[in-house]
Design a protein around this motif. Structure first.
Motif, PDB file in Angstrom:
ATOM      1  N   HIS A  14       0.854  -1.178   0.000  1.00 28.59           N
ATOM      2  CA  HIS A  14       0.000   0.000   0.000  1.00 28.59           C
ATOM      3  C   HIS A  14       0.900   1.242   0.000  1.00 28.59           C
ATOM      4  CE1 HIS A  14       0.302  -0.878   4.491  1.00 28.59           C
ATOM      5  NE2 HIS A  14       0.776   0.350   4.417  1.00 28.59           N
ATOM      6  N   VAL A  15       0.299   2.407  -0.154  1.00 34.50           N
ATOM      7  CA  VAL A  15       1.077   3.645  -0.286  1.00 34.50           C
ATOM      8  C   VAL A  15       1.353   4.225   1.095  1.00 34.50           C
ATOM      9  CG1 VAL A  15       1.194   5.941  -1.324  1.00 34.50           C
ATOM     10  CG2 VAL A  15      -0.042   4.096  -2.502  1.00 34.50           C
ATOM     11  N   GLY A  16       2.635   4.333   1.438  1.00 31.46           N
ATOM     12  CA  GLY A  16       3.038   4.925   2.698  1.00 31.46           C
ATOM     13  C   GLY A  16       3.734   6.256   2.475  1.00 31.46           C
ATOM     14  N   GLY A  17       4.482   6.691   3.488  1.00 28.05           N
ATOM     15  CA  GLY A  17       5.218   7.942   3.387  1.00 28.05           C
ATOM     16  C   GLY A  17       4.299   9.152   3.419  1.00 28.05           C
ATOM     17  N   PRO A  18       4.859  10.358   3.235  1.00 29.26           N
ATOM     18  CA  PRO A  18       4.051  11.586   3.268  1.00 29.26           C
ATOM     19  C   PRO A  18       2.893  11.568   2.269  1.00 29.26           C
ATOM     20  CG  PRO A  18       6.386  12.128   3.383  1.00 29.26           C
ATOM     21  CD  PRO A  18       6.310  10.645   3.124  1.00 29.26           C
ATOM     22  N   LEU A  19       3.100  10.983   1.086  1.00 30.33           N
ATOM     23  CA  LEU A  19       2.021  10.904   0.108  1.00 30.33           C
ATOM     24  C   LEU A  19       0.872  10.055   0.641  1.00 30.33           C
ATOM     25  CD1 LEU A  19       0.779  11.353  -2.683  1.00 30.33           C
ATOM     26  CD2 LEU A  19       2.130   9.413  -3.522  1.00 30.33           C
ATOM     27  N   GLY A  20       1.190   8.897   1.214  1.00 24.10           N
ATOM     28  CA  GLY A  20       0.150   8.029   1.754  1.00 24.10           C
ATOM     29  C   GLY A  20      -0.612   8.671   2.898  1.00 24.10           C
ATOM     30  N   VAL A  21       0.119   9.379   3.769  1.00 19.78           N
ATOM     31  CA  VAL A  21      -0.529  10.049   4.907  1.00 19.78           C
ATOM     32  C   VAL A  21      -1.477  11.137   4.416  1.00 19.78           C
ATOM     33  CG1 VAL A  21      -0.115  11.538   6.914  1.00 19.78           C
ATOM     34  CG2 VAL A  21       1.323   9.526   6.539  1.00 19.78           C
TER      35      VAL A  21
END
Length: 233
Positions: free
Chosen positions: A185-192
């Protein structure tokens, strides 16, 4: 844990020792949603007294797994970073099966959608990542995941505010291995920030006292319009 250099065998052994104590493990898991909590709440989550909790928190701080925010006379503890959350989720992965059996009750809600250090995880999270990659809304760079202009446009056409979608473009994401689904799944600042935008738009709702997220009927329709597919399991 924030250091980018490879850990030595002694550092790795120290991390293992920190995680081997059930009370400390319970404290870390209570913070895996990205929240900051006082020592009293963490003591309750771990089932230990105040003095024992204080000793465990001191060890976790010294080991680099926790950080503390001081506000007046109060101290709030949180995970030291997303890399700690990723470590905890990865260590929870059983190595003997390709996927977990369908759980019941609250566990089923966690498997459907939950926060993983403030970004969307579970079947909805991996479904969104799969859909955005297959539609070329996301692309892989040497630094991680980036949202394309076409991805921002798709989010807007699906109902996200244009300002929210545009704010995602400069952000860097990372692929995060999902604990229950064994996919990314998409994590990091973009995911947040993407998860925050979906919460603000009402596509997702927080469940009180849990890191499970509840998709609204409207949110499910909009996610499906983006290409998200969720099997009946």
């Amino acid at each position: 844990m924030g250091d980018t250099t490879a850990p030595s065998r002694y550092q790795l052994a120290e991390i293992g020792a920190l995680l081997a104590e059930p009370a400390r493990a319970a404290m870390l898991l209570a913070l895996i949603d990205g929240t900051a909590r006082p020592a009293g709440e963490l003591a309750q989550a771990a089932g230990v007294g105040a003095a024992t909790a204080s000793a465990h928190l001191k060890r976790l701080l010294e080991g680099g797994l926790l950080a503390v925010h001081v506000q007046g006379r109060h101290r709030y503890y949180r995970l030291a970073g997303e890399d700690v959350s990723a470590l905890l989720e990865a260590l929870a992965l059983p190595r003997t099966r390709p996927a977990l059996p369908a759980p019941a009750g609250g566990d089923r809600a966690l498997r459907l959608a939950r926060t993983c250090y403030r970004h969307l995880a579970g079947r909805l999270g991996v479904g969104l990542c799969d859909a955005m990659l297959s539609n070329d809304y996301l692309h892989m760079t040497g630094e991680g995941l980036r949202l394309r202009e076409s991805g921002a446009a798709a989010l807007v056409s699906t109902g996200l505010q244009p300002s929210s979608a545009q704010a995602l473009l400069p952000l860097q994401g990372r692929s995060c291995l999902d604990w229950t689904e064994r996919r990314m799944h998409v994590g990091g600042p973009l995911g947040v920030s993407l998860t925050d935008a979906m919460l603000e738009a009402g596509w997702l709702r927080r469940r009180r006292g849990s890191r499970a997220l509840q998709p609204s009927d409207d949110g499910l329709r909009r996610l499906m319009a983006l290409g998200v597919r969720i099997d009946a399991g």
